[in-house]
Scaffold this motif. Structure first.
Motif, PDB file in Angstrom:
ATOM      1  N   LEU A  62       1.243  -0.977   0.069  1.00 45.90           N
ATOM      2  CA  LEU A  62      -0.020   0.147  -0.137  1.00 45.90           C
ATOM      3  C   LEU A  62       0.806   1.373  -0.196  1.00 45.90           C
ATOM      4  N   LEU A  63       1.950   1.258   0.990  1.00 42.76           N
ATOM      5  CA  LEU A  63       2.622   2.757   0.808  1.00 42.76           C
ATOM      6  C   LEU A  63       3.770   2.760  -0.607  1.00 42.76           C
ATOM      7  N   LEU A  64       4.332   1.793  -1.424  1.00 42.09           N
ATOM      8  CA  LEU A  64       4.513   1.451  -2.416  1.00 42.09           C
ATOM      9  C   LEU A  64       3.115   2.089  -3.763  1.00 42.09           C
ATOM     10  N   PHE A  66       1.072   4.297  -2.687  1.00 43.36           N
ATOM     11  CA  PHE A  66       0.352   5.552  -2.206  1.00 43.36           C
ATOM     12  C   PHE A  66       1.727   6.854  -3.435  1.00 43.36           C
ATOM     13  N   HIS A  67       2.764   5.970  -2.846  1.00 37.72           N
ATOM     14  CA  HIS A  67       3.674   6.835  -2.658  1.00 37.72           C
ATOM     15  C   HIS A  67       4.533   6.665  -4.711  1.00 37.72           C
ATOM     16  N   SER A  68       4.565   5.319  -4.809  1.00 32.69           N
ATOM     17  CA  SER A  68       5.277   5.474  -6.666  1.00 32.69           C
ATOM     18  C   SER A  68       3.610   5.472  -7.404  1.00 32.69           C
ATOM     19  N   GLU A  69       2.630   4.778  -7.257  1.00 32.03           N
ATOM     20  CA  GLU A  69       1.505   4.151  -8.483  1.00 32.03           C
ATOM     21  C   GLU A  69       1.968   3.091  -8.657  1.00 32.03           C
ATOM     22  N   LEU A  70       2.681   2.238  -8.159  1.00 33.71           N
ATOM     23  CA  LEU A  70       3.783   0.982  -8.027  1.00 33.71           C
ATOM     24  C   LEU A  70       2.740   0.237  -7.496  1.00 33.71           C
ATOM     25  N   ALA A  78       8.281  -5.766  -1.381  1.00 39.02           N
ATOM     26  CA  ALA A  78       9.693  -5.652  -0.290  1.00 39.02           C
ATOM     27  C   ALA A  78      10.784  -6.027  -1.320  1.00 39.02           C
ATOM     28  N   GLN A  79      10.918  -6.282  -2.270  1.00 44.20           N
ATOM     29  CA  GLN A  79      11.898  -6.388  -3.075  1.00 44.20           C
ATOM     30  C   GLN A  79      12.250  -5.168  -3.545  1.00 44.20           C
ATOM     31  N   GLN A  80      10.960  -4.245  -3.827  1.00 45.29           N
ATOM     32  CA  GLN A  80      11.068  -2.665  -4.455  1.00 45.29           C
ATOM     33  C   GLN A  80      11.047  -1.735  -3.674  1.00 45.29           C
ATOM     34  N   ALA A  81      11.026  -2.115  -2.315  1.00 45.24           N
ATOM     35  CA  ALA A  81      11.187  -0.982  -1.449  1.00 45.24           C
ATOM     36  C   ALA A  81      12.124  -0.077  -0.868  1.00 45.24           C
ATOM     37  N   ALA A  82      13.522  -0.686  -1.325  1.00 45.62           N
ATOM     38  CA  ALA A  82      14.732  -0.044  -1.246  1.00 45.62           C
ATOM     39  C   ALA A  82      14.953   0.983  -2.100  1.00 45.62           C
ATOM     40  N   GLN A  83      14.156   1.108  -3.835  1.00 45.46           N
ATOM     41  CA  GLN A  83      14.240   1.623  -4.545  1.00 45.46           C
ATOM     42  C   GLN A  83      13.545   2.684  -4.861  1.00 45.46           C
ATOM     43  N   HIS A  84      12.449   2.818  -3.520  1.00 46.17           N
ATOM     44  CA  HIS A  84      11.474   3.709  -3.537  1.00 46.17           C
ATOM     45  C   HIS A  84      12.251   4.899  -2.020  1.00 46.17           C
TER      46      HIS A  84
END
Length: 172
Positions: A62-64, A66-70, A78-84
């Protein structure tokens, strides 16, 4: 090493403070967090957002979104979090807020041991936002500053801890 009886006595002095505090409503601070809360509440179909729902794989997704529209499933989020960076920072703040509130509610002054789940998948404990948010309690900062926080990296640590607790409760 020490005899088994001495080790058992030392383990008996360890006190586990159980809690279901992560199921309490998550406190949100500031406009951005309240905007996220509205977004998450709408997506989840509830007005009551628990810490457990947000400091989890689905909460990270949900955070992803909200912040990135992904729109990604939790394991991919979880794999993408560090990229954002905004996602990781917000997730670390939420995680730390729950940890701080647990310590303050239970007075777990011997330390905090974090196991499994998101603590293993996402680098929140080393993120600067974690330490900043964990200490964000002016009235009790002195209690929190020296508190040891240990990250148990064995994925079975929680299970082993529960087994040990049961063993110590049943031992003569």
């Amino acid at each position: 090493g020490r005899p088994a009886a001495t080790r058992l006595e030392a383990l008996r002095r360890v006190r586990v403070l159980s809690s279901e505090g992560s199921h309490a409503e998550m406190p949100f601070v500031g406009e951005e967090e309240r905007a996220f809360a509205a977004f998450a509440a709408k997506r989840m179909g509830t007005q009551r957002l628990s810490g457990d729902a947000l400091v989890s794989g689905p909460g990270l997704a949900l955070l992803l979104a909200f912040h990135s529209e992904l729109e990604l499933p939790p394991h991919k989020a979880a794999q993408q979090a560090a990229q954002h960076p905004p996602v990781l920072s917000c997730f670390a703040r939420f995680y730390a807020r729950l940890c701080r509130n647990y310590v303050l509610h239970t007075l777990a002054l011997g330390g905090l041991y974090l196991t499994g789940g998101m603590a293993l998948r996402v680098p929140v404990l080393t993120h600067p936002a974690f330490a900043e948010e964990f200490l964000a309690c002016p009235a009790q900062r002195h209690l929190l500053e020296g508190l040891p926080i240990r990250h148990m990296t064995n994925p079975q640590a929680g299970l082993w801890g529960a087994a040990l607790y049961g063993l110590l409760r049943s031992a003569p």
